[in-house]
Motif scaffolding. Structure first.
Motif, mmCIF file in Angstrom:
data_model
loop_
_atom_site.group_PDB
_atom_site.id
_atom_site.type_symbol
_atom_site.label_atom_id
_atom_site.label_comp_id
_atom_site.label_asym_id
_atom_site.label_seq_id
_atom_site.Cartn_x
_atom_site.Cartn_y
_atom_site.Cartn_z
ATOM 1 N N PRO A 1 -39.574 -15.341 2.200
ATOM 2 C CA PRO A 1 -39.491 -16.775 1.907
ATOM 3 C C PRO A 1 -38.908 -17.079 0.528
ATOM 4 N N GLN A 2 -38.962 -16.119 -0.382
ATOM 5 C CA GLN A 2 -38.389 -16.337 -1.718
ATOM 6 C C GLN A 2 -36.864 -16.421 -1.682
ATOM 7 N N VAL A 3 -36.261 -15.915 -0.589
ATOM 8 C CA VAL A 3 -34.815 -16.074 -0.415
ATOM 9 C C VAL A 3 -34.538 -17.019 0.758
ATOM 10 N N GLY B 1 -46.820 -11.529 -12.363
ATOM 11 C CA GLY B 1 -45.689 -12.422 -12.521
ATOM 12 C C GLY B 1 -45.028 -12.558 -11.170
ATOM 13 N N CYS B 2 -43.983 -13.359 -11.079
ATOM 14 C CA CYS B 2 -43.330 -13.572 -9.791
ATOM 15 C C CYS B 2 -41.915 -14.073 -10.051
ATOM 16 N N LEU B 3 -40.950 -13.569 -9.280
ATOM 17 C CA LEU B 3 -39.564 -13.993 -9.474
ATOM 18 C C LEU B 3 -39.389 -15.477 -9.173
ATOM 19 N N SER B 4 -40.320 -16.064 -8.408
ATOM 20 C CA SER B 4 -40.252 -17.495 -8.102
ATOM 21 C C SER B 4 -41.000 -18.344 -9.134
ATOM 22 N N GLN C 1 -50.394 -6.901 -2.066
ATOM 23 C CA GLN C 1 -51.191 -8.098 -1.760
ATOM 24 C C GLN C 1 -50.467 -9.368 -2.197
ATOM 25 N N HIS C 2 -49.800 -9.301 -3.340
ATOM 26 C CA HIS C 2 -49.031 -10.440 -3.857
ATOM 27 C C HIS C 2 -47.901 -10.798 -2.875
ATOM 28 N N GLU C 3 -47.170 -9.779 -2.403
ATOM 29 C CA GLU C 3 -46.025 -10.050 -1.505
ATOM 30 C C GLU C 3 -46.499 -10.524 -0.133
ATOM 31 N N ILE C 4 -47.577 -9.945 0.365
ATOM 32 C CA ILE C 4 -48.096 -10.365 1.677
ATOM 33 C C ILE C 4 -48.578 -11.816 1.590
ATOM 34 N N ASP C 5 -49.178 -12.195 0.464
ATOM 35 C CA ASP C 5 -49.573 -13.596 0.245
ATOM 36 C C ASP C 5 -48.385 -14.545 0.442
ATOM 37 N N HIS C 6 -47.220 -14.140 -0.092
ATOM 38 C CA HIS C 6 -46.026 -14.993 0.020
ATOM 39 C C HIS C 6 -45.741 -15.354 1.484
ATOM 40 N N LEU C 7 -46.019 -14.429 2.404
ATOM 41 C CA LEU C 7 -45.698 -14.632 3.823
ATOM 42 C C LEU C 7 -46.582 -15.706 4.449
#
Ligand code: NI
Length: 174
Positions: free
Chosen positions: A50-52, A93-96, A135-141
């Motif tokens: 989703p970040q892209v 941190g987060c690229l978004s 966990q951070h990336e799965i949260d994004h989904l």
């Protein structure tokens, strides 16, 4: 492969629940490769579809340190099937959410089930930085950002600052 533009918060496209991949086909593999290239170019250690701007359950990661050999991970339909009872705190941190960091408390270790690049179902157990990152990336989904896991006060402060710098950028290019 291609470097894709990364969406910066606040943005409704970062708040969506993504759809399952199902089978990892050539299109999913291309997405994984493009996302990895985008992540390395940023540079970052994790990126979710989703970040892209893609509403599908794909994440990529590489937590190798600078100077170490790359260890790219490409995961489709990742799912946490076990989490430890003990927690750890890590400054995320987060690229978004560029240039913003906050301590986030999450389970210290997790086991994640996923489909790999060859559509094989695998499990990965991780602790430390890789566990946090997974966990951070799965949260994004599921449309969850790390700021959703900290105090409302701190979250609103970060989002207000990001909105302000976005508006400033829009004025610059207008
Ligand atoms: Ni992120």
């Amino acid at each position: 492969m291609a470097v894709l533009p990364i969406i910066v918060a606040p943005d409704s496209r970062l708040k969506v629940k993504c759809a399952s991949v199902g089978r990892v086909d050539d299109a999913a593999r291309r997405l994984m490769d493009d996302m990895l290239e985008t992540m390395y170019a940023a540079p970052g250690i994790g990126l979710a579809a989703p970040q892209v701007g893609v509403r599908t359950r794909v994440i990529v990661l590489d937590v190798a340190r600078e100077g170490e050999e790359r260890r790219p991970l490409r995961l489709a339909d990742p799912e946490i099937v076990w989490a430890s009872d003990d927690d750890m705190s890590y400054e995320e941190g987060c690229l978004s959410l560029p240039q913003h960091y906050a301590e986030v408390i999450r389970p210290r270790s997790v086991t994640v089930r996923f489909r790999d690049y060859d559509n094989t179902v695998r499990e990965l157990t991780a602790d430390g930085l890789l566990s946090t990152c997974l966990q951070h990336e799965i949260d994004h989904l599921d449309g969850i950002l790390f700021v959703d896991r900290i105090s409302a006060l701190k979250r609103n402060m970060i989002l207000r600052k990001l909105l302000k710098s976005k508006k400033a950028k829009t004025l610059e290019t207008a």
